[in-house]
Design a protein around this motif. Sequence first.
Motif, short mmCIF file in Angstrom:
data_model
loop_
_atom_site.label_atom_id
_atom_site.label_comp_id
_atom_site.label_asym_id
_atom_site.label_seq_id
_atom_site.Cartn_x
_atom_site.Cartn_y
_atom_site.Cartn_z
N GLN A 71 -61.05 49.55 -44.71
CA GLN A 71 -62.41 49.58 -44.17
C GLN A 71 -63.23 50.71 -44.80
O GLN A 71 -64.41 50.52 -45.12
N ALA A 72 -62.59 51.86 -44.99
CA ALA A 72 -63.30 52.98 -45.62
C ALA A 72 -63.68 52.64 -47.06
O ALA A 72 -64.79 52.95 -47.51
N GLU A 73 -62.77 51.99 -47.78
CA GLU A 73 -63.07 51.60 -49.16
C GLU A 73 -64.19 50.57 -49.19
O GLU A 73 -65.09 50.63 -50.05
N ALA A 74 -64.17 49.62 -48.24
CA ALA A 74 -65.24 48.62 -48.17
C ALA A 74 -66.57 49.28 -47.83
O ALA A 74 -67.61 48.95 -48.42
N ALA A 75 -66.54 50.22 -46.88
CA ALA A 75 -67.77 50.93 -46.52
C ALA A 75 -68.29 51.75 -47.69
O ALA A 75 -69.49 51.81 -47.94
N LEU A 76 -67.38 52.38 -48.43
CA LEU A 76 -67.77 53.16 -49.60
C LEU A 76 -68.39 52.25 -50.67
O LEU A 76 -69.41 52.59 -51.27
N ALA A 77 -67.77 51.10 -50.89
CA ALA A 77 -68.32 50.16 -51.88
C ALA A 77 -69.70 49.67 -51.44
O ALA A 77 -70.63 49.60 -52.26
N GLU A 78 -69.86 49.37 -50.15
CA GLU A 78 -71.15 48.91 -49.63
C GLU A 78 -72.19 50.04 -49.76
O GLU A 78 -73.33 49.80 -50.18
#
Length: 183
Positions: A71-78
């Motif tokens: 989730q953190a990686e997805a949030a960072l990518a977003e």
Amino acid sequence: MLNALVTVAAEEEAHNPLIPATYDIIWSAVCFVIIAIVVIAVAIPRLNKVLDARSAAIEGNIEKADEAQRQAEAALAEYTQQLADARREAGEIREGARVDGKKIVDEARANAQAEAERITVSAQTQIEAERQAAMISLRQDVGSIALDLAGNVIGETMSEDAKAQAVVDRFLADLEASEKAAQ
């Protein structure tokens, strides 16, 4: 008795102190078996149950940590994508503002130049009209002064004579023609 003591002492000398007595070995084996049964039957299952619960909790926490990491990686990518979009949009807005500013400056310059040309044309027209009015007034004044002077020289009034007015007009026309030729 002394014989008995010597016999007992002789038996004890033959006995090895590192090897325990038979009854000690039997009772130690019985205690060992009882302790082993209690450990195998009670302690090991409880220990396995605690270790399994701990293992499951650790695996659950690892899965939660992995999910949180995803989730953190997805949030960072977003966030990175939004930041890139915002920077691109800011660049477009700056470029649009630069183009609009240039258009406004060009329009203002064109309006100012048109206004300057209009004012120049208006001023030239007004100057030409004033020059024409001054020329007409000057002709009349010069003509009347010349006639008055000529009348004073001759001794007669020449201001009412149309011929005299024609002579003055012709003289002024010749004067204007000579000025234009000189230029």
